[in-house]
Enzyme design. Sequence first.
Site, PDB file in Angstrom:
ATOM      1  CB  SER A   1      -0.731   5.982   7.245  1.00  0.00           C
ATOM      2  OG  SER A   1      -0.188   5.018   8.135  1.00  0.00           O
TER       3      SER A   1
ATOM      4  CB  SER B   1      -0.910   0.015   1.237  1.00  0.00           C
ATOM      5  OG  SER B   1      -0.144   0.267   2.409  1.00  0.00           O
TER       6      SER B   1
ATOM      7  CB  SER C   1       0.513   3.351   4.711  1.00  0.00           C
ATOM      8  OG  SER C   1       1.417   2.286   4.919  1.00  0.00           O
TER       9      SER C   1
ATOM     10  CE  LYS D   1       0.752   1.412   8.805  1.00  0.00           C
ATOM     11  NZ  LYS D   1       0.143   2.006   7.597  1.00  0.00           N
TER      12      LYS D   1
END
Length: 335
Positions: free
Chosen positions: A300, A126, A128, A183
């Site tokens: 995100s 993705s 994010s 992350k």
Amino acid sequence: MGTLTGILYACLVAYGTGWYLGKWNGNFSLLLFLLTLVTLAYWLAERFVFLPRRQAAASTLATQDATRRAELQRLGIQQVDGNVEEARQRVLAQPWWLDWTAGLFPVILLVFLLRSFLFEPFKIPSGSMIPTLEIGDLILVNKFHYGVRLPVINKKVIDNNPVKRGDVMVFRYPVDPSIDFIKRVVGVPGDEIAYINQKLSVNGQPVPLKALDDYYEEHQRSYAKQFQEDLPGSGNGAGAGAAGAVVNHRILVDPSLPSSYGMRARSFPGSENCRYTAEGVTCKVPAGHYFMMGDNRDNSEDSRFWGFVPDENIVGRAFFVWMNFGSLKRIGAFQ
């Protein structure tokens, strides 16, 4: 045994097909562990049972041929038809079901050890982490950076480097541990993290931002506001916000969105440590947990939405893009 092996392979194909089609979530670590155990069982059976049996049968065949030739020579027959060596090699050859089990054990074992204790590949699914990581980046995750963990159960048995702010970390999603997320660590145990009016603060100290040129998002075919964020990387716990090395990295922010875009008070382990307002969220990171955020701040789903990441969910530290088939210039280390 050939029938049993065929059934096992059919189950493997069915499981992989269902996983690929999204019928269920797969656990590759568990699957690789089970494949290692199954192929080990076949390898041991081959080494100590099946191979000795074939060697004994080949030896008997050679002995019988030698006896036959000796008897024919005694009768005065010197020319004897037949090549026993060819038949002996056929007797010694592994059947297909051993080729595809015991023969694969060393390779599967090597992959299992490398993936469990050294490096694991990971694909960015993705946006994010844009602009640091883009969709389609194939990255390497250092599995031993934070310590050695037992595969499958993920229990740490040997400690190593502490988790630091600014690390890009892969972890098991607290809401569904069968899914891996990636992350950036912005808060370690004891930190107070505030994201107010699209500005990040650590322990009461605003994290410096510097405006950069707009970033062109190829997948969205649009430009986004880009900033350099100087996150305090070293130091652990409250009061350490401005101490130690600074991690310079890029982020994207959309000033047109509301300050608390998508955020609302919700229940998750440790949610009593968080306060949600119209301007954003403030959280105190509990012991043994971390606060994670994506670099693409307004695109995100992270700790602002589902809470803290416990230490036992850590997979490893991401550090290198080894391939992006759409852009080879993406290859290299990242901050």
